[in-house]
Each structure stands twice: as C-alpha cells, then as structure tokens.
Design an enzyme around this catalytic site. Structure first.
Site, PDB file in Angstrom:
ATOM      1  N   ASP A 155      -1.148   6.692   6.572  1.00 26.28           N
ATOM      2  CA  ASP A 155      -2.249   5.814   6.183  1.00 26.28           C
ATOM      3  C   ASP A 155      -2.414   4.806   7.322  1.00 26.28           C
ATOM      4  O   ASP A 155      -1.558   3.950   7.534  1.00 26.28           O
ATOM      5  CB  ASP A 155      -1.890   5.107   4.866  1.00 26.28           C
ATOM      6  CG  ASP A 155      -2.924   4.062   4.438  1.00 26.28           C
ATOM      7  OD1 ASP A 155      -3.950   3.910   5.135  1.00 26.28           O
ATOM      8  OD2 ASP A 155      -2.691   3.407   3.398  1.00 26.28           O
ATOM      9  N   LYS A 188     -11.621  -2.013   7.549  1.00 24.71           N
ATOM     10  CA  LYS A 188     -10.790  -2.920   8.348  1.00 24.71           C
ATOM     11  C   LYS A 188     -11.232  -2.863   9.815  1.00 24.71           C
ATOM     12  O   LYS A 188     -11.713  -3.837  10.363  1.00 24.71           O
ATOM     13  CB  LYS A 188      -9.296  -2.573   8.241  1.00 24.71           C
ATOM     14  CG  LYS A 188      -8.740  -2.261   6.841  1.00 24.71           C
ATOM     15  CD  LYS A 188      -8.918  -3.317   5.833  1.00 24.71           C
ATOM     16  CE  LYS A 188      -8.473  -3.103   4.397  1.00 24.71           C
ATOM     17  NZ  LYS A 188      -7.476  -2.202   3.986  1.00 24.71           N
ATOM     18  N   TRP A 217       0.823  -1.203   0.000  1.00 24.99           N
ATOM     19  CA  TRP A 217       0.000   0.000   0.000  1.00 24.99           C
ATOM     20  C   TRP A 217       0.856   1.252   0.000  1.00 24.99           C
ATOM     21  O   TRP A 217       0.491   2.260  -0.628  1.00 24.99           O
ATOM     22  CB  TRP A 217      -0.961   0.006   1.186  1.00 24.99           C
ATOM     23  CG  TRP A 217      -2.033  -1.037   1.074  1.00 24.99           C
ATOM     24  CD1 TRP A 217      -2.242  -2.107   1.898  1.00 24.99           C
ATOM     25  CD2 TRP A 217      -3.054  -1.127   0.066  1.00 24.99           C
ATOM     26  NE1 TRP A 217      -3.306  -2.850   1.459  1.00 24.99           N
ATOM     27  CE2 TRP A 217      -3.825  -2.274   0.345  1.00 24.99           C
ATOM     28  CE3 TRP A 217      -3.377  -0.344  -1.051  1.00 24.99           C
ATOM     29  CZ2 TRP A 217      -4.911  -2.660  -0.454  1.00 24.99           C
ATOM     30  CZ3 TRP A 217      -4.460  -0.733  -1.841  1.00 24.99           C
ATOM     31  CH2 TRP A 217      -5.211  -1.873  -1.533  1.00 24.99           C
TER      32      TRP A 217
HETATM   33  C1  LIG Z   1      -7.063  -1.720   2.498  1.00 21.37           C
HETATM   34  C2  LIG Z   1      -6.000  -0.684   2.496  1.00 21.37           C
HETATM   35  C3  LIG Z   1      -5.965   0.345   1.535  1.00 21.37           C
HETATM   36  C4  LIG Z   1      -6.941   0.435   0.369  1.00 21.37           C
HETATM   37  O1  LIG Z   1      -8.193   0.799   0.739  1.00 21.37           O
HETATM   38  P1  LIG Z   1      -9.336   1.071  -0.357  1.00 21.37           P
HETATM   39  O2  LIG Z   1     -10.500   1.456   0.477  1.00 21.37           O
HETATM   40  O3  LIG Z   1      -9.565  -0.208  -1.121  1.00 21.37           O
HETATM   41  O4  LIG Z   1      -8.891   2.159  -1.233  1.00 21.37           O
HETATM   42  C5  LIG Z   1      -4.975   1.293   1.647  1.00 21.37           C
HETATM   43  N1  LIG Z   1      -4.052   1.242   2.632  1.00 21.37           N
HETATM   44  C6  LIG Z   1      -4.053   0.256   3.548  1.00 21.37           C
HETATM   45  C7  LIG Z   1      -2.998   0.239   4.618  1.00 21.37           C
HETATM   46  C8  LIG Z   1      -5.018  -0.733   3.519  1.00 21.37           C
HETATM   47  O5  LIG Z   1      -5.006  -1.723   4.428  1.00 21.37           O
END
Ligand SMILES: *Cc1c(COP(=O)(O)O)cnc(C)c1O
Length: 362
Positions: free
Chosen positions: A173, A197, A102
């Site tokens: 993030d 999540k 990511w």
């Molecule tokens: C799941 C995830 C994403 C992507 O999320 P989307 O909602 O599909 O854009 C980005 N960063 C991390 C750390 C993730 O776990």
C-alpha cells in the site's frame, strides 16, 4: 484570491498548475464544446486522457514492463478487501507487516476474506514509532503474498528500503508516498495507491500488478472485483472516475514538467530536511516520537510540551495562513503532510514559524 498553505493529510493540496489547467479546460475540453466531465468514457477525448495518465505513470516510474497499470474506483480501503479476494487462496495464508493504523485495517480486512497472519508488528502500547529491520520479519515462505504499508500516514514512519520477501510476492500500500521519489517497482508484485495524497483528487486508485501474479488470481469472484477483468478492459470495464483520472493526468504532467521523479525526490528530501531540522533545533520544545531511521518525508509528526500549546500552535499557524496541522484524531500532536504538491517555500515558512513560536512560548 488568497490560497492558504495547505498541509492536509488527504485529500491534500494539489499543484496550482494542475488546477489552473483544469479551470482553463473546464467548460470546453480541447475545442469539443464540453468539459471532460461531460464526455463519454468511450469517446476519443476521454480515452486520450485515460491512456495519457497511464502512459505518464509508466514514464515517470520506468521499469513497469511486467506490470499492468489499472485505474479503479473504491480507494485503498477497497483494495484492503479486493487484494485478498483475488490473491489469498483457500487453504493458504497471507503475511501482513503491521507498522500503523492503515496496515492494521488491511490485515483485519484480509482476515475477513481468509487466513492472514502477522509477520511482524512494531506496535508498542498501540503506537508505532519505527519500521522493522529485515531480521524482524518472520515471513512464511508459503504465504500467498506479504503486505507492507510503505508510508504510515498517521504515525509518520516510512520504509526507506524495499524488504526482501524471497519468492513470496511483495504487495505494498503506497497510498501516501507513491511517486515521492524514483522507485524500482520490479520487486513489487502489486502496488496500490489512492490518489488523494500524492496523485490527485479522491476517487481513483492506481494499481500496478505484475503479470505473473495476476495470472494466479481467483476467477470465481464477481467480475467487478476481478483485477483480471479490469486489466483485459484497460480499466474501462465500467465507467471509470473520469474527472479524477483527468485531474491525475494534470498532476502527473506537472511532475514530469518538474523534471520527473529525480526532481520530485530532491524537492521532497529538501522539504523534509528543512522541517526536521527546525524540530531538532529545539529539542527542549519540539519532540518527534519517530525513530531517526524511520522518519517519513511525507508525514512529519511531532509533539509540543503540552496539548494546550499544541492547540495554540495550530490556531496561530492558521492565522498565519497555514492549515492542516492537527495530528490524526487517534494519535494527537501535530502532523505536517509534505506531499509532492507542497512547495519548498511553504515548508520554509512553516520552519520559520516553528522557530518563532518556540522563542515566544518556550
Ligand atoms: C489514506 C490512506 C488509506 C485510505 O484511503 P481511502 O481512499 O480513504 O480508502 C489507506 N492507506 C494509506 C497508507 C493511506 O494513507
């Protein structure tokens, strides 16, 4: 009704209490004669939910006085673009710390917007097994911001400390570990997290943006991409993802009912201890490729001696009522996601299964 034990990586299982509350309120929200899905986002019922969700986020985290809290659509992947669009200024650069898939995607998107550089990467042969030390971060003191990914969902690593970026605004993030334990948000100029999540269903993304950073945002963007426009409108500039916000409200209320983030963090620490303990108890059979100090409490990855055994492990676990254990397609192996909603008793069941499977097949 037979609900399975759900270790999915995202969208992930939700707390039963949050789902039951949604079921009970689905057709008639607070005596209004219609469900929250059917309410106007300008009406008092939805606005109550919206403001309660934001208030719960502030209450659970604490220390958010200097931050705007935004609830937006687009997912973390959209934030990969909108963060540099707003804060990566022409003629300057942003730093990215690469610790997994990511963070690579975030970096690539920033390069499409402007100039971005890698301040550190822990990749070895395209795989990541650890979080860097402070000394390894080669930060540019004039960068617009420095970006990290606090939990690496695919590779099972997690920052257990907040890096020091000096005067450079720290951007994180936190999609896969937001609210996993008490966190001091004050060192972070910007935090973003997709909900699916730890927070609720997909469709809503939470942003905490410190007001000093927000004041520097570019104003020459289409309005819909400007964080300042969303902040001025309390995330009601356009129609928000009302049902996702509603369900997140239910999840946040559940987290508070557990005892807040202290209790959530203690539960998560116990779950991680249980599962890593079961892995480490059979080193000849299970192998966690992540360095000890970088192990994630949210996504636990490990390998078995062969891929055939891994397939059998996943299939047998499924028969025993446990789903979501297959590793990410780019990494392979087994991945167990232990997000907030996963019950400690479910992890104990899985740990017992690990012992049993190794005894039979090892
Ligand atoms: C799941 C995830 C994403 C992507 O999320 P989307 O909602 O599909 O854009 C980005 N960063 C991390 C750390 C993730 O776990």
């Amino acid at each position: 009704m037979a609900r399975v034990i759900n270790f999915n990586a995202g969208p992930a299982g939700l707390p039963l209490a949050a789902l039951e509350r949604a079921r009970d309120e689905f057709l008639d929200f607070e005596g209004s004669g219609m469900g929250i899905l059917e309410h106007s986002h300008r009406g008092k019922q939805y606005e109550g939910v919206h403001n309660e969700a934001i208030a719960l986020l502030r209450e659970l985290l604490g220390g958010t006085e200097d931050h705007e809290v935004l609830l937006l659509q687009g997912g973390a992947s959209q934030a990969f673009a909108t963060v540099p669009m707003n804060f990566l200024h022409p003629g300057r650069s942003a730093d990215y710390v690469l610790t997994g898939g990511w963070s690579e995607k975030a970096f690539e998107e920033a390069q499409r917007v402007g100039s971005a550089r890698v301040a550190c990467s822990t990749a070895v042969n395209k795989r990541y097994a650890r979080i860097p030390t402070q000394d390894e971060l080669k930060l540019d003191p004039s960068a617009c911001y420095a970006h990290i990914t606090t939990n690496n969902t695919l590779f099972g690593t997690q920052w257990r400390r907040t890096p020091n970026t000096g005067a450079v605004p720290l951007v994180a993030d936190m999609s896969s570990d937001f609210l996993w334990r008490p966190t001091d948000v004050r060192p972070y100029a910007l935090i973003y997290a997709g909900a699916q999540k730890n927070l609720g269903p997909s469709g809503v993304t939470v942003f905490l943006i410190r007001k000093d950073l927000l004041a520097t945002a570019r104003k020459d963007l289409p309005k819909i991409f400007r964080f300042g426009v969303h902040a001025e409108n309390n995330s009601l500039y356009n129609t928000p993802p009302t049902f996702a916000v509603y369900l997140m409200r239910n999840v946040l209320a559940w987290a508070r009912s557990l005892g807040g983030l202290e209790a959530v963090g203690a539960r998560n620490a116990e779950k991680a201890r249980t599962l890593y303990g079961a892995i480490d108890a059979r080193p000849e059979f299970y192998r966690c490729p992540v360095e000890e100090g970088s192990r994630s409490a949210m996504n636990v990855v490990f390998r078995l001696p062969t891929e055939a055994l891994e397939e059998d492990f996943v299939a047998e676990a499924k028969k025993a009522g446990m789903v979501g254990l297959k590793g990410h397609r780019s990494v392979g192996g087994i991945r167990v996601s232990l997000y907030n909603a996963v019950e400690p008793s479910h992890v104990a069941t899985l740990a017992a299964f690990l012992g049993d499977f190794a005894a039979r097949r090892g």
